[in-house]
Write a protein that holds these residues in place. Structure first.
Motif, short mmCIF file in Angstrom:
data_model
loop_
_atom_site.label_atom_id
_atom_site.label_comp_id
_atom_site.label_asym_id
_atom_site.label_seq_id
_atom_site.Cartn_x
_atom_site.Cartn_y
_atom_site.Cartn_z
N VAL A 287 1.11 -3.12 -5.43
CA VAL A 287 -0.31 -3.42 -5.32
C VAL A 287 -1.14 -2.19 -5.66
N ALA B 161 -2.41 -5.43 7.86
CA ALA B 161 -3.25 -4.76 8.85
C ALA B 161 -4.61 -5.43 8.93
N ALA B 162 -5.18 -5.71 7.77
CA ALA B 162 -6.51 -6.31 7.73
C ALA B 162 -6.51 -7.70 8.37
N ILE B 163 -5.52 -8.51 8.00
CA ILE B 163 -5.45 -9.86 8.54
C ILE B 163 -5.30 -9.83 10.05
N PHE C 264 0.42 -7.44 1.60
CA PHE C 264 -0.21 -6.11 1.60
C PHE C 264 -1.41 -6.05 2.52
N SER D 4 -1.79 -17.54 -9.33
CA SER D 4 -2.32 -17.88 -8.01
C SER D 4 -1.24 -17.82 -6.93
N ILE D 5 -0.07 -18.26 -7.30
CA ILE D 5 1.05 -18.19 -6.35
C ILE D 5 1.35 -16.74 -6.00
N PHE D 6 1.41 -15.91 -7.05
CA PHE D 6 1.67 -14.49 -6.81
C PHE D 6 0.53 -13.85 -6.03
N ALA D 7 -0.68 -14.33 -6.28
CA ALA D 7 -1.82 -13.80 -5.55
C ALA D 7 -1.61 -13.95 -4.05
N MET D 8 -1.12 -15.09 -3.63
CA MET D 8 -0.93 -15.30 -2.20
C MET D 8 0.25 -14.52 -1.66
N ARG E 52 3.47 -3.07 -1.26
CA ARG E 52 2.40 -2.07 -1.17
C ARG E 52 2.44 -1.14 -2.38
N LEU F 104 1.42 -11.73 -2.77
CA LEU F 104 1.01 -10.33 -2.68
C LEU F 104 0.05 -10.12 -1.52
N HIS F 105 -0.94 -11.00 -1.45
CA HIS F 105 -2.01 -10.82 -0.46
C HIS F 105 -1.48 -10.79 0.96
N PHE F 106 -0.66 -11.77 1.32
CA PHE F 106 -0.21 -11.86 2.70
C PHE F 106 0.78 -10.75 3.04
#
Lengths: 212, 212
Positions: free
Chosen positions: A117, A178-180, A175, A165-169, A114, A171-173
DNA sequence: TTGACATTGAAACAATTGTTTGATACAAAC
DNA sequence: GTTTGTATCAAACAATTGTTTCAATGTCAA
């Protein structure tokens, strides 16, 4: 208890609580009163120990974030089957595992991601340190490893995009928890987190196009 | 020019400038003085037209963000080869294209994603509207489409993770522009952006594991 | 033209912000 | 025991925040 110890204790508590709050709410939203209250010390202590609020923020990255990412990197290196010439699958697996189930506790990991990001969304001077000291070197290391590991030699740009792209995932999952949860109705329990690690590794590996 | 028009003009200008600033800096950092100055109107106009700053923020999502995402969705639907039973490749391609080179201008797209990423990072009441009105329905629609399109029937959870992963990349490459540029040294020029679209589509398709 | 109404404008408001101040407590050095 | 230096504290500071107020302005209907 000596005076020196007490001072260090206050400073450490301030750094801990500050990082937790900065990661949760962001630099501007968190007040120095909030931090000092959480750390159980006086309002003036931040300015006394760090000069000002901004310096405290920088110091959080220097004394908390950087050492943590070094621990992750160490974990990654040790997870590799051999120091040079691993398969892309082994590299990606070690990478994802290091970040997702590596040396960090679950709470630590959430704080860690967090925080970065928020820096990625709106880079401050703290980001400069992080980029030059950690990200760019690690990025170079990874491209080097992957280049010699990939069967068909891809261009520099292709390698770069794959790693991003790997880091994108990852990071995404981390941060977007809550949204997911709110979108899918799925809670981030132990089960789901384990499922996530598997998925990210699998998706990344397939994405690299070398799993066949 | 009638009075009604002038009032609308002010309100519209406020919404435009507010969205741009909120997307750039985030809700708390932007001041009402900044917004009204950018809109070229009086300090009190925000409170007059929207009640308070928070309502203006909500209204930005209602009157700017939601219509835009509806345009994207329309573009997506029209891009599909046929209304029902498309290949996964066609779905993913239409999806990525709709978000990355769809009806939005480059600046619009950046605003759009930066705004929602900030909401994902720290959900406010605005996120509720977005989730119930747009995200959850669209998510259901996509899972339905993919379920009937995928050759081997994957579990609900697997489908969910795949879709989330695609969005992870779309979001990431849009909101992390500055960071990516600083890490890789690559500028977001026309060339690179076109390259990105191709990459995201390819990576996602491979990730789905159905491209072979 | 007059009156009612909606919008704009400058100024002030109360609350909160990060920061500074000077007094106090306390441990170590002499 | 006195001195010295450091850390903590309550209080106050100046600046900025979102919001309110009320007079001025302009528009449309009567």
């Amino acid at each position: 208890m000596g005076k020196k110890d007490k001072m260090d204790m206050t400073k450490e508590r301030l750094l801990d609580e500050a990082e937790a709050l900065f990661a949760q709410k962001g630099f501007d939203v968190v007040t120095v009163r909030e931090i000092t209250a959480a750390a159980g010390c006086n309002l003036a202590s931040i300015n006394y120990h760090f000069g000002n609020k901004q310096n405290l923020y920088i110091e959080v990255f220097r004394s908390r974030w950087l050492p943590r990412v070094r621990r992750i990197h160490e974990f990654f290196t040790n997870s590799l089957p051999s120091q040079n010439s691993c398969s892309p699958a082994a590299i990606v697996q070690a990478l994802a595992r290091a970040f997702l189930e590596g040396p960090l506790s679950d709470e630590e990991r959430q704080r860690h991601f967090r925080l970065i990001v928020k820096e990625i969304a709106n880079p401050t001077t703290a980001f400069d340190h992080v980029v030059t000291e950690v990200m760019r070197p690690f990025f170079k290391e990874l491209t080097g490893m992957l280049r010699s590991a990939m069967p068909d030699d891809q261009g520099e740009e292709q390698l770069m995009l794959n790693i991003l792209s790997i880091f994108a995932m990852v990071l995404h999952f981390n941060f977007a928890r809550a949204a997911i949860t709110r979108i899918t109705g799925r809670e981030y329990d132990t089960d789901f987190k384990a499922r996530l690690v598997d998925h990210i590794i699998k998706f990344s590996l397939e994405g690299l196009g070398t799993s066949k």
